[in-house]
Design a protein around this motif. Structure first.
Motif, PDB file in Angstrom:
ATOM      1  N   LEU A 373       2.949   4.060  91.727  1.00 45.41           N
ATOM      2  CA  LEU A 373       2.595   2.842  92.452  1.00 45.41           C
ATOM      3  C   LEU A 373       2.392   3.086  93.949  1.00 45.41           C
ATOM      4  CD1 LEU A 373       4.865   0.196  90.684  1.00 45.41           C
ATOM      5  CD2 LEU A 373       2.509   0.835  90.174  1.00 45.41           C
ATOM      6  N   TRP A 374       3.210   3.914  94.556  1.00 48.24           N
ATOM      7  CA  TRP A 374       3.048   4.152  95.990  1.00 48.24           C
ATOM      8  C   TRP A 374       1.768   4.925  96.302  1.00 48.24           C
ATOM      9  CZ3 TRP A 374       8.404   5.598  98.562  1.00 48.24           C
ATOM     10  CH2 TRP A 374       9.306   4.550  98.325  1.00 48.24           C
ATOM     11  N   VAL A 375       1.495   5.961  95.544  1.00 48.80           N
ATOM     12  CA  VAL A 375       0.304   6.770  95.821  1.00 48.80           C
ATOM     13  C   VAL A 375      -0.967   6.032  95.412  1.00 48.80           C
ATOM     14  CG1 VAL A 375      -0.846   8.979  95.347  1.00 48.80           C
ATOM     15  CG2 VAL A 375       1.631   8.904  95.630  1.00 48.80           C
ATOM     16  N   ASN A 376      -0.874   5.235  94.357  1.00 54.79           N
ATOM     17  CA  ASN A 376      -2.039   4.438  93.940  1.00 54.79           C
ATOM     18  C   ASN A 376      -2.403   3.360  94.947  1.00 54.79           C
ATOM     19  OD1 ASN A 376      -2.227   4.166  90.287  1.00 54.79           O
ATOM     20  ND2 ASN A 376      -2.494   5.900  91.656  1.00 54.79           N
ATOM     21  N   THR A 377      -1.421   2.842  95.682  1.00 51.55           N
ATOM     22  CA  THR A 377      -1.665   1.689  96.548  1.00 51.55           C
ATOM     23  C   THR A 377      -2.728   1.954  97.613  1.00 51.55           C
ATOM     24  OG1 THR A 377       0.514   0.736  96.180  1.00 51.55           O
ATOM     25  CG2 THR A 377      -0.615   0.092  98.188  1.00 51.55           C
ATOM     26  N   PRO A 378      -2.620   2.978  98.471  1.00 49.85           N
ATOM     27  CA  PRO A 378      -3.701   3.212  99.432  1.00 49.85           C
ATOM     28  C   PRO A 378      -5.002   3.591  98.742  1.00 49.85           C
ATOM     29  CG  PRO A 378      -2.111   5.015  99.483  1.00 49.85           C
ATOM     30  CD  PRO A 378      -1.513   3.936  98.645  1.00 49.85           C
ATOM     31  N   GLY A 379      -4.912   4.245  97.581  1.00 48.63           N
ATOM     32  CA  GLY A 379      -6.125   4.570  96.841  1.00 48.63           C
ATOM     33  C   GLY A 379      -6.859   3.326  96.397  1.00 48.63           C
ATOM     34  N   MET A 380      -6.116   2.388  95.829  1.00 48.46           N
ATOM     35  CA  MET A 380      -6.717   1.154  95.341  1.00 48.46           C
ATOM     36  C   MET A 380      -7.267   0.312  96.482  1.00 48.46           C
ATOM     37  SD  MET A 380      -5.372  -2.210  95.268  1.00 48.46           S
ATOM     38  CE  MET A 380      -3.639  -1.829  95.149  1.00 48.46           C
ATOM     39  N   ILE A 381      -6.504   0.156  97.569  1.00 52.20           N
ATOM     40  CA  ILE A 381      -6.989  -0.622  98.714  1.00 52.20           C
ATOM     41  C   ILE A 381      -8.201   0.061  99.334  1.00 52.20           C
ATOM     42  CG2 ILE A 381      -6.409  -1.497 101.008  1.00 52.20           C
ATOM     43  CD1 ILE A 381      -3.508  -1.734 100.066  1.00 52.20           C
ATOM     44  N   GLY A 382      -8.174   1.380  99.402  1.00 51.53           N
ATOM     45  CA  GLY A 382      -9.301   2.118  99.963  1.00 51.53           C
ATOM     46  C   GLY A 382     -10.568   1.915  99.172  1.00 51.53           C
ATOM     47  N   LEU A 383     -10.475   1.929  97.856  1.00 50.75           N
ATOM     48  CA  LEU A 383     -11.677   1.736  97.037  1.00 50.75           C
ATOM     49  C   LEU A 383     -12.181   0.293  97.117  1.00 50.75           C
ATOM     50  CD1 LEU A 383     -10.786   3.913  93.920  1.00 50.75           C
ATOM     51  CD2 LEU A 383     -12.317   4.457  95.813  1.00 50.75           C
ATOM     52  N   MET A 384     -11.277  -0.660  97.254  1.00 52.87           N
ATOM     53  CA  MET A 384     -11.714  -2.044  97.457  1.00 52.87           C
ATOM     54  C   MET A 384     -12.424  -2.185  98.799  1.00 52.87           C
ATOM     55  SD  MET A 384      -8.410  -4.156  95.979  1.00 52.87           S
ATOM     56  CE  MET A 384      -9.114  -5.772  96.281  1.00 52.87           C
ATOM     57  N   ALA A 385     -11.892  -1.523  99.833  1.00 51.62           N
ATOM     58  CA  ALA A 385     -12.543  -1.551 101.148  1.00 51.62           C
ATOM     59  C   ALA A 385     -13.906  -0.877 101.087  1.00 51.62           C
ATOM     60  CB  ALA A 385     -11.660  -0.854 102.182  1.00 51.62           C
ATOM     61  N   LEU A 386     -14.015   0.167 100.278  1.00 50.86           N
ATOM     62  CA  LEU A 386     -15.295   0.859 100.108  1.00 50.86           C
ATOM     63  C   LEU A 386     -16.335  -0.086  99.502  1.00 50.86           C
ATOM     64  CD1 LEU A 386     -16.194   3.846 100.586  1.00 50.86           C
ATOM     65  CD2 LEU A 386     -15.849   4.184  98.137  1.00 50.86           C
ATOM     66  N   MET A 387     -15.927  -0.870  98.506  1.00 48.37           N
ATOM     67  CA  MET A 387     -16.847  -1.831  97.906  1.00 48.37           C
ATOM     68  C   MET A 387     -17.232  -2.918  98.905  1.00 48.37           C
ATOM     69  SD  MET A 387     -15.632  -2.260  93.946  1.00 48.37           S
ATOM     70  CE  MET A 387     -13.861  -2.245  94.175  1.00 48.37           C
ATOM     71  N   VAL A 429      -3.082  -7.083 100.140  1.00 46.54           N
ATOM     72  CA  VAL A 429      -2.314  -6.572 101.279  1.00 46.54           C
ATOM     73  C   VAL A 429      -1.141  -7.493 101.593  1.00 46.54           C
ATOM     74  CG1 VAL A 429      -2.403  -6.108 103.763  1.00 46.54           C
ATOM     75  CG2 VAL A 429      -4.232  -5.287 102.265  1.00 46.54           C
ATOM     76  N   SER A 430      -1.370  -8.795 101.543  1.00 48.46           N
ATOM     77  CA  SER A 430      -0.306  -9.748 101.887  1.00 48.46           C
ATOM     78  C   SER A 430       0.821  -9.744 100.858  1.00 48.46           C
ATOM     79  CB  SER A 430      -0.886 -11.162 102.023  1.00 48.46           C
ATOM     80  OG  SER A 430      -1.367 -11.633 100.774  1.00 48.46           O
ATOM     81  N   LYS A 431       0.521  -9.353  99.635  1.00 46.80           N
ATOM     82  CA  LYS A 431       1.530  -9.336  98.573  1.00 46.80           C
ATOM     83  C   LYS A 431       1.812  -7.919  98.096  1.00 46.80           C
ATOM     84  CE  LYS A 431       1.646 -13.866  98.465  1.00 46.80           C
ATOM     85  NZ  LYS A 431       2.825 -14.634  98.919  1.00 46.80           N
ATOM     86  N   VAL A 432       1.562  -6.934  98.956  1.00 44.68           N
ATOM     87  CA  VAL A 432       1.688  -5.540  98.523  1.00 44.68           C
ATOM     88  C   VAL A 432       3.110  -5.201  98.086  1.00 44.68           C
ATOM     89  CG1 VAL A 432       2.201  -4.581 100.819  1.00 44.68           C
ATOM     90  CG2 VAL A 432       0.988  -3.183  99.117  1.00 44.68           C
ATOM     91  N   ALA A 433       4.110  -5.888  98.632  1.00 44.25           N
ATOM     92  CA  ALA A 433       5.497  -5.625  98.244  1.00 44.25           C
ATOM     93  C   ALA A 433       5.724  -5.921  96.761  1.00 44.25           C
ATOM     94  CB  ALA A 433       6.447  -6.450  99.101  1.00 44.25           C
ATOM     95  N   LEU A 434       4.998  -6.904  96.212  1.00 45.57           N
ATOM     96  CA  LEU A 434       5.114  -7.201  94.785  1.00 45.57           C
ATOM     97  C   LEU A 434       4.616  -6.033  93.951  1.00 45.57           C
ATOM     98  CD1 LEU A 434       3.845 -10.908  94.648  1.00 45.57           C
ATOM     99  CD2 LEU A 434       6.204 -10.094  94.469  1.00 45.57           C
TER     100      LEU A 434
END
Length: 481
Positions: A373-387, A429-434
């Motif tokens: 979950l931790w390593v996936n998080t910047p990956g997932m946000i990064g790919l959403m930002a890419l789109m 991002v606002s609910k990333v803690a969940l």
């Protein structure tokens, strides 16, 4: 994955030009998504966080990407590049932003892949315990997986495609078998549509579900990667994109919904929370039989391997392209003379994965809740930002070139997609803690990493423009430029 990724002689994969049709390309995208990994491995956490409205999150992600695909595929008809998002972003927003997007893609795909080695370790350990009653540590499994995936990428894209084909049929079949058993037997308390009611969809946990849902579509940009191999790119790529996105969105939502029916609206969240890794196995044992659960245990491991292989190949292509363009070390552009694979880039990616996996293991981290979950998080946000950047690039590109496309495709749809993606990113991002369950400090680092990498890419572009103008000028160019 600019034009140089797929088009340059000697470095292109061993798929022949003009051989792939709509179904072929859609298959590659769906294979990369690894449906069983998404469902049995990750969807139970989505149910815990989003409640019975979790299926709607997958539908919302699919709808957003379908709208995004309108402008994206329209641009693919006008840009002959065989590349992916960063080539399109460069066309619309300029080379500095494009280079920032390229590094963002590298971080995104690496994050999405390396984190999954934690899931591979835990899923394999669970399978060994369930089938043979033995307990094995997760770390050796993850390290063995790293070597196996490196070998699969080394053997070539064509070899990987054959493996993905077999695994996709198996994992899709077992999920449909589960769904059929639930529907035939009427679920735990009858079949209902409460998952799609507004009071169950419009809840805070839906933001976390969106994070899982968007990460489930990470093979989305693969449709344009295969432009060179497509028989009729102007028709094949849009059709394949819509088929892949439509299938994944509906399939994910349908399977999650049927699992909710298997336990009932009142009991499924507690069941998922008590045993997230066993949720799907309990359901298939109840509604189909223990033999099917045994098969699912095996197929989830193979599904994870399929996902890892697809990510590995995508990362290698990015490394190959950026090294050929002078952005990364030239050694990464080395192609194996026999297998036609970018094997040096594959070695570099495998070493990076090993460093991260060993680092988490040395820190005593949990392979699922932390490595995954931790390593996936910047990956997932990064790919959403890419789109998001790609959506913004579409109208900017069409403002500068003469074309015959309508405003609906070149302005309205991409702007609507950009707005939806901004909302989705903000919610995540606002609910990333969940999603991570981590401390505020860790969450801040994971989120800030994405814009930091993007800014490094822009800085690298400006440095290249000043010190190596030939590399800057050749970045993301088409063959005749």
């Amino acid at each position: 994955m600019s034009a140089t990724t797929e088009v340059r002689a000697g470095s292109a994969p061993d798929l022949r030009p003009g051989t792939l049709g709509t179904a072929d390309i859609a298959f590659f995208v769906v294979s990369a998504a690894a449906p069983l990994t998404v469902m049995a491995g990750v969807a139970p956490i989505a149910i815990v966080l989003g409640g019975i409205g979790a299926p709607a999150g997958y539908l919302l992600a699919g709808i957003t990407l379908a709208i995004f695909a309108v402008g994206f595929t329209t641009m693919s008809r006008n840009v002959r590049s065989g590349g992916a998002f960063y080539a399109y972003i460069t066309r619309g927003l300029g080379k500095p932003v494009g280079m920032g997007a390229a590094l963002l893609a590298m971080i995104g795909y690496n994050g999405m892949e390396i984190g999954v080695y934690g899931l591979l370790g835990t899923a394999t350990a669970d399978t060994a315990h369930a089938l043979w009653g033995i307990d094995i540590p997760w770390l050796p499994v993850s390290l063995a997986g790293l070597l196996l995936i490196w070998w699969g990428g080394f053997r070539s894209i064509d070899f990987g495609a054959k493996v993905l084909g077999v695994l996709l049929v198996a994992e899709t079949g077992i999920l449909l078998l589960l769904a059929g058993g639930v529907l035939i037997k009427g679920g735990a308390s009858g079949i209902g549509l409460g998952s799609f009611a507004p009071e169950h969809v419009l809840v805070p946990g839906t933001a976390a579900v969106l994070a899982f849902a968007f990460s489930a579509f990470t093979g989305f940009e693969s449709t344009v990667i295969y432009r060179r191999e497509a028989r009729d790119p102007s028709r094949t790529i849009p059709r394949a994109t819509y088929i892949a996105v439509g299938f994944l969105g509906l399939f994910y939502a349908f399977i999650v919904w049927t699992v909710i029916q298997a336990f009932g609206d009142e009991a499924v969240v507690a069941a998922a929370g008590d045993d997230p890794g066993g949720l799907f196995f309990t359901a298939i044992t109840t509604y189909v039989g223990g033999w099917a659960a045994d098969l699912m245990h095996v197929f989830i491991v193979t599904s994870i391997l399929a996902s890892l292989l697809a990510f590995h190949n995508a990362i290698n292509r990015y490394g190959l392209a950026l090294s050929e363009e002078g952005v990364l070390p030239k050694a990464l552009a080395t192609v194996h003379p026999r297998h036609r694979s970018p094997y040096v880039a594959g070695i570099a990616q495998t070493v990076l994965g090993a460093v991260v996996v060993l680092g988490f293991a040395a820190a005593g981290a949990d392979p699922y809740t932390q490595l995954l979950l931790w390593v996936n998080t910047p990956g997932m946000i990064g790919l959403m930002a890419l789109m998001l950047l790609a959506a913004v690039a579409v109208p900017c590109y069409f403002r500068r070139v003469s074309h015959r496309e309508g405003r609906m495709r070149t302005v309205v749809a991409p702007v609507a997609a950009a707005v939806l993606l901004v909302v989705a990113i903000w919610l995540v991002v606002s609910k990333v803690a969940l999603f991570t369950g981590a401390s505020p400090l860790v969450n801040t680092v994971l989120v800030v990493l994405v814009p930091a990498v993007f800014l490094v890419g822009i800085g690298l572009a400006l440095w290249l423009r000043r010190t190596r103008p030939e590399a800057y000028a050749g970045f993301a160019t088409e063959p005749n430029e």
